[in-house]
Design an enzyme around this catalytic site. Structure first.
Site, PDB file in Angstrom:
ATOM      1  N   HIS A 132       0.851  -1.191   0.000  1.00  0.00           N
ATOM      2  CA  HIS A 132       0.000   0.000   0.000  1.00  0.00           C
ATOM      3  C   HIS A 132       0.884   1.237   0.000  1.00  0.00           C
ATOM      4  CE1 HIS A 132      -4.101   1.717   1.141  1.00  0.00           C
ATOM      5  NE2 HIS A 132      -3.304   2.770   1.076  1.00  0.00           N
TER       6      HIS A 132
ATOM      7  N   GLY B 213      -9.530   7.782  -2.210  1.00  0.00           N
ATOM      8  CA  GLY B 213     -10.134   9.083  -2.017  1.00  0.00           C
ATOM      9  C   GLY B 213     -10.883   9.167  -0.693  1.00  0.00           C
TER      10      GLY B 213
ATOM     11  N   GLU C  42     -10.861   3.264   7.483  1.00  0.00           N
ATOM     12  CA  GLU C  42      -9.862   4.264   7.886  1.00  0.00           C
ATOM     13  C   GLU C  42     -10.599   5.469   8.478  1.00  0.00           C
ATOM     14  OE1 GLU C  42      -6.107   6.803   6.015  1.00  0.00           O
ATOM     15  OE2 GLU C  42      -7.643   6.017   4.674  1.00  0.00           O
TER      16      GLU C  42
END
Length: 369
Positions: A32, A193, A223
């Site tokens: 990531h 995003g 998140e």
């Protein structure tokens, strides 16, 4: 009986807490990491001057410090806003070639042997490039970087994830790109995003197309938004990995796993965790208390990642060292998350297995002698 590539090695002491020099020598894997969040400060200054873009400062060291401070807002939306400047210099062929090549060389210098880099082609069209031209150019730059790294004796393999932006409506186009370039270095897809208010289910057409074409994908979830976003990413959209996923702890009470947490753990769905970035966006409170350690202890397949090396002022060496220094991680823990990442990489099984067997495990042996 032949030992599997992930069996413990007798000549590596897994209980050792390695120092930074040892950590730097360890082979690493990152799943990531955003291309537009990892530019070199000096490169950003030079490219901005070339295209006439105004930066907060033209001193590379001061710019690096500005990024780190600006990202420490505790808010994902504010964190994302810092990408204005990097994206401004990634609209031309020259800018994309340079940033992609340097990205690979920086991974190699950090001891990374396998990396997956992600970016959103739809955000790189202001200079007149088409979507396919953006992908072709980035792949050319990555290939140049891999060739130079190999010539320098620090080979690294880098696969690409193409991102659709969850607040826009071009995800199906980007999924088509991932299918079209899957034999040219693109290994998967992602939705990125601002998370809150933009559920991944808005992009079901893209995910259905990817599944039909056998292209793997991960989804940013858990998140800035909670457990429902993780459930939706998995059970509605069909993600094979979860980007960040720190809020899975909402489904764990007194050590007892709820249905979603149990599903993730038992099916070995990798969590792409990014400790420093999570502190900056408010998704975690400290390295010592970051969910990655608790989830590791509960048997989840956690992986360790940088997310955005410029924005977070970090490297894989730094992320590993922070966990050793502040969360008590050992050499065995670092080896485990590295193997976890390779097990869940979006490349064929035999290639993953070879990296574990021939690169990572021998590399841990050598680094600790």
């Amino acid at each position: 009986m032949t030992a599997s590539p992930t069996d413990s090695r007798n000549d590596v002491r897994p209980d050792v807490r390695p120092d930074t020099d040892t950590v730097r020598r360890l082979p690493k894997a990152v799943l990531h990491d955003h291309l537009d969040g990892g530019l070199r400060p000096a490169t950003l200054v030079e490219l901005a001057a070339a295209v006439g873009h105004t930066l907060p400062t033209t001193d590379p060291d001061a710019l690096a410090a500005w990024y780190y401070e600006a990202a420490n807002s505790g808010d994902l939306v504010c964190y994302i806003a810092t990408f204005e400047h990097t994206l401004a210099v990634m609209q031309t062929r020259e800018g994309l070639l340079r940033t992609a090549e340097e990205y690979v060389l920086d991974l190699a210098a950090d001891g990374v042997v396998y990396g997956e880099v992600r970016y959103a082609p739809e955000l790189m069209l202001d200079g007149g490039l088409t979507l396919p031209e953006v992908v072709e150019t980035v792949q050319e730059g990555l290939a140049a970087g891999m060739a130079k790294a190999a010539d320098a004796g620090t080979p690294v393999r880098v696969g690409t994830l193409l991102c659709g932006m969850r607040m826009f409506d071009r995800s199906r186009e980007i999924a088509d790109l991932a299918v079209a370039f899957r034999d040219a270095g693109v290994v998967g897809f992602d939705i990125a995003g601002a998370e809150d208010g933009f559920p991944p289910a808005d992009h079901l057409d893209a995910f259905a197309h990817l599944r039909a074409e056998n292209v793997p994908f991960t989804i940013h979830a858990g998140e800035a938004h909670g457990l429902p976003s993780i459930h939706q990413a998995l059970q509605v959209c069909g993600a094979q990995r979860i980007g960040h996923g720190v809020r899975i702890t909402d489904d764990i009470v007194d050590g007892k796993l709820g249905r979603v947490a149990e599903w993730i753990r038992d099916r070995r769905i990798a969590l792409e965790m990014c400790p420093t970035s999570n502190l900056q966006t408010g998704a975690a409170t400290s390295i010592a208390d970051h969910p990655i350690t608790r989830l590791r202890d509960l048997g989840f397949r956690v992986t360790l990642n940088t997310d955005n090396r410029l924005v977070s002022g970090t490297t894989m060496t730094r992320e590993m060292s922070l966990l050793v220094e502040e969360a008590g991680w050992t050499l065995g823990d670092l080896r485990t998350v590295t193997v976890n990442a390779l097990k869940s990489a979006f490349i064929p099984f035999d290639e993953r297995n070879a990296l574990i067997r021939d690169v990572v495990l021998p590399g841990y042996d050598l680094a600790t002698r």
